[in-house]
Design a protein around this motif. Structure first.
Motif, PDB file in Angstrom:
ATOM      1  N   MET A 135       0.842  -1.199   0.000  1.00  0.00           N
ATOM      2  CA  MET A 135       0.000   0.000   0.000  1.00  0.00           C
ATOM      3  C   MET A 135       0.876   1.247   0.000  1.00  0.00           C
ATOM      4  O   MET A 135       2.009   1.221   0.501  1.00  0.00           O
ATOM      5  CB  MET A 135      -0.950   0.003   1.198  1.00  0.00           C
ATOM      6  CG  MET A 135      -0.291   0.062   2.556  1.00  0.00           C
ATOM      7  SD  MET A 135      -1.447  -0.280   3.931  1.00  0.00           S
ATOM      8  CE  MET A 135      -2.801   0.832   3.572  1.00  0.00           C
ATOM      9  N   SER A 136       0.362   2.315  -0.584  1.00  0.00           N
ATOM     10  CA  SER A 136       1.102   3.570  -0.592  1.00  0.00           C
ATOM     11  C   SER A 136       1.066   4.182   0.800  1.00  0.00           C
ATOM     12  O   SER A 136       0.159   3.918   1.596  1.00  0.00           O
ATOM     13  CB  SER A 136       0.497   4.547  -1.607  1.00  0.00           C
ATOM     14  OG  SER A 136      -0.729   5.058  -1.122  1.00  0.00           O
ATOM     15  N   VAL A 137       2.047   5.011   1.081  1.00  0.00           N
ATOM     16  CA  VAL A 137       2.099   5.649   2.393  1.00  0.00           C
ATOM     17  C   VAL A 137       0.889   6.562   2.596  1.00  0.00           C
ATOM     18  O   VAL A 137       0.388   6.711   3.717  1.00  0.00           O
ATOM     19  CB  VAL A 137       3.434   6.422   2.561  1.00  0.00           C
ATOM     20  CG1 VAL A 137       3.466   7.672   1.686  1.00  0.00           C
ATOM     21  CG2 VAL A 137       3.677   6.783   4.014  1.00  0.00           C
ATOM     22  N   GLU A 172       5.866   4.652  -1.996  1.00  0.00           N
ATOM     23  CA  GLU A 172       5.769   6.104  -2.195  1.00  0.00           C
ATOM     24  C   GLU A 172       6.097   6.902  -0.930  1.00  0.00           C
ATOM     25  O   GLU A 172       5.535   7.975  -0.704  1.00  0.00           O
ATOM     26  CB  GLU A 172       4.374   6.484  -2.713  1.00  0.00           C
ATOM     27  CG  GLU A 172       4.063   5.885  -4.079  1.00  0.00           C
ATOM     28  CD  GLU A 172       2.699   6.274  -4.602  1.00  0.00           C
ATOM     29  OE1 GLU A 172       1.824   6.581  -3.770  1.00  0.00           O
ATOM     30  OE2 GLU A 172       2.509   6.254  -5.819  1.00  0.00           O
ATOM     31  N   ILE A 173       7.012   6.369  -0.111  1.00  0.00           N
ATOM     32  CA  ILE A 173       7.446   7.139   1.054  1.00  0.00           C
ATOM     33  C   ILE A 173       8.122   8.416   0.554  1.00  0.00           C
ATOM     34  O   ILE A 173       9.028   8.372  -0.273  1.00  0.00           O
ATOM     35  CB  ILE A 173       8.423   6.321   1.917  1.00  0.00           C
ATOM     36  CG1 ILE A 173       7.713   5.089   2.489  1.00  0.00           C
ATOM     37  CG2 ILE A 173       8.996   7.171   3.049  1.00  0.00           C
ATOM     38  CD1 ILE A 173       8.628   4.160   3.240  1.00  0.00           C
ATOM     39  N   GLY A 174       7.652   9.537   1.060  1.00  0.00           N
ATOM     40  CA  GLY A 174       8.140  10.836   0.604  1.00  0.00           C
ATOM     41  C   GLY A 174       7.026  11.697   0.060  1.00  0.00           C
ATOM     42  O   GLY A 174       7.164  12.922  -0.047  1.00  0.00           O
ATOM     43  N   ASN A 205      11.243   7.253  -3.687  1.00  0.00           N
ATOM     44  CA  ASN A 205      12.011   7.959  -4.704  1.00  0.00           C
ATOM     45  C   ASN A 205      13.091   8.838  -4.075  1.00  0.00           C
ATOM     46  O   ASN A 205      13.891   9.449  -4.795  1.00  0.00           O
ATOM     47  CB  ASN A 205      11.088   8.844  -5.559  1.00  0.00           C
ATOM     48  CG  ASN A 205      10.154   8.027  -6.442  1.00  0.00           C
ATOM     49  OD1 ASN A 205      10.439   6.892  -6.791  1.00  0.00           O
ATOM     50  ND2 ASN A 205       9.019   8.618  -6.798  1.00  0.00           N
ATOM     51  N   LEU A 206      13.110   8.920  -2.756  1.00  0.00           N
ATOM     52  CA  LEU A 206      14.092   9.743  -2.059  1.00  0.00           C
ATOM     53  C   LEU A 206      15.413   9.004  -1.919  1.00  0.00           C
ATOM     54  O   LEU A 206      15.443   7.778  -1.828  1.00  0.00           O
ATOM     55  CB  LEU A 206      13.574  10.116  -0.663  1.00  0.00           C
ATOM     56  CG  LEU A 206      12.240  10.858  -0.583  1.00  0.00           C
ATOM     57  CD1 LEU A 206      11.862  11.084   0.879  1.00  0.00           C
ATOM     58  CD2 LEU A 206      12.309  12.186  -1.329  1.00  0.00           C
ATOM     59  N   ASP A 207      16.506   9.769  -1.841  1.00  0.00           N
ATOM     60  CA  ASP A 207      17.770   9.144  -1.497  1.00  0.00           C
ATOM     61  C   ASP A 207      17.850   9.025   0.027  1.00  0.00           C
ATOM     62  O   ASP A 207      16.969   9.509   0.756  1.00  0.00           O
ATOM     63  CB  ASP A 207      18.959   9.927  -2.065  1.00  0.00           C
ATOM     64  CG  ASP A 207      19.029  11.370  -1.562  1.00  0.00           C
ATOM     65  OD1 ASP A 207      18.498  11.664  -0.466  1.00  0.00           O
ATOM     66  OD2 ASP A 207      19.615  12.214  -2.260  1.00  0.00           O
ATOM     67  N   GLY A 250       6.867   3.009 -13.891  1.00  0.00           N
ATOM     68  CA  GLY A 250       8.237   3.483 -13.818  1.00  0.00           C
ATOM     69  C   GLY A 250       8.698   3.817 -12.438  1.00  0.00           C
ATOM     70  O   GLY A 250       9.618   4.591 -12.253  1.00  0.00           O
ATOM     71  N   LYS A 251       8.060   3.249 -11.421  1.00  0.00           N
ATOM     72  CA  LYS A 251       8.481   3.557 -10.059  1.00  0.00           C
ATOM     73  C   LYS A 251       9.597   2.642  -9.622  1.00  0.00           C
ATOM     74  O   LYS A 251       9.663   1.511 -10.034  1.00  0.00           O
ATOM     75  CB  LYS A 251       7.311   3.463  -9.107  1.00  0.00           C
ATOM     76  CG  LYS A 251       6.322   4.601  -9.301  1.00  0.00           C
ATOM     77  CD  LYS A 251       5.263   4.523  -8.254  1.00  0.00           C
ATOM     78  CE  LYS A 251       4.289   5.665  -8.393  1.00  0.00           C
ATOM     79  NZ  LYS A 251       3.224   5.592  -7.415  1.00  0.00           N
TER      80      LYS A 251
END
Length: 251
Positions: A135-137, A172-174, A205-207, A250-251
């Motif tokens: 699940m997405s955040v 999708e954390i961020g 997608n965050l570093d 494309g994630k």
């Protein structure tokens, strides 16, 4: 043996009186045993199929990502091959790693296939009859906010819900707002799963530096405690270059 022979003769006489063709013969005990075993095997397969369908339906994966596998992931670079190898090794060692509450962290820019690999892990584990929830955040926090209303969903019940799957993958954390309330929920869910030795996977997608800034020192440390492997998807996006059956976002 004599008794069985007598029973067979008696059945043959009865069948003859009933006018049955000579080709009709009584079933032996062995034949009956084989028929029973066949029915039991068929029933077991139906049960396993229904269980698998139920696990797939509860996974949170939409139809597009249910088709994602390691085999249909586009690999051209050494880093992509390594990412697949690490993910496959995680699946192979899942029972061992799960007993320690160890998940994974996928970081990198959009379009590098993080969602594909996470979905492939989920699909492989579901096929092995493990329960997986992806699940997405944002969906996670939306679900958490439902406990604020005047309904029967308590915080305790909600935390138990997040504790249920063998593997929880948070995507999708961020994208969250970064509020104190969201951070508190994230930490509570992570702590509950850690204490219960339930693994959690994270996709962002965050570093690492940006992720640490977003979560804060304590939550980021808990996240590090919860993962056994981190894969950095640091190649260029291949969105639009190649499509697989997953129709990647494309994630």
């Amino acid at each position: 043996m004599q008794s069985m022979a007598n029973n067979t003769v008696s059945l043959s006489i009865l069948l003859n009186k009933l006018g049955c063709p000579a080709s009709v013969t009584p079933c032996t005990r062995e034949h009956i045993k084989q028929l029973k075993l066949r029915d039991e095997i068929a029933a077991f397969k139906r049960h396993q199929s229904q269980k698998l369908d139920k696990l797939s339906g509860k996974s949170g994966l939409n139809k597009r990502f249910l088709a994602c596998t390691f085999d249909n992931y586009y690999t051209r670079l050494a880093g992509q091959v390594k990412a697949v190898d690490i993910a496959q090794e995680y699946v192979r060692r899942f029972v061992e790693l799960a007993s320690l509450g160890k998940g994974f962290l996928f970081t990198g820019t959009p379009g590098t296939g993080k969602n594909h690999i996470a979905s492939a892990i989920a699909n492989e584990l579901i096929a092995k009859h493990h329960s997986v929830m992806l699940m997405s955040v944002m969906d996670l926090f939306a679900r958490a906010r439902e406990s604020y209303g005047y309904n029967h969903l308590t915080e305790g019940h909600l935390l138990s819900e997040f504790l249920e799957p063998d593997l929880l993958i948070i995507d999708e954390i961020g994208l969250q707002r970064g509020s104190r309330d969201e951070l508190l929920w994230f930490t509570r869910i992570l702590d509950k799963r850690l204490y219960a030795n339930k693994p959690t996977g994270f996709v962002t997608n965050l570093d690492q530096k940006a992720l640490q800034q977003l979560l804060g020192e304590r939550a980021y440390q808990r996240l590090q405690d919860a993962v056994s492997v981190m894969v950095k998807f640091d190649w260029q996006s291949y969105r639009g270059k190649k499509r697989t059956t997953c129709d990647l976002r494309g994630k």
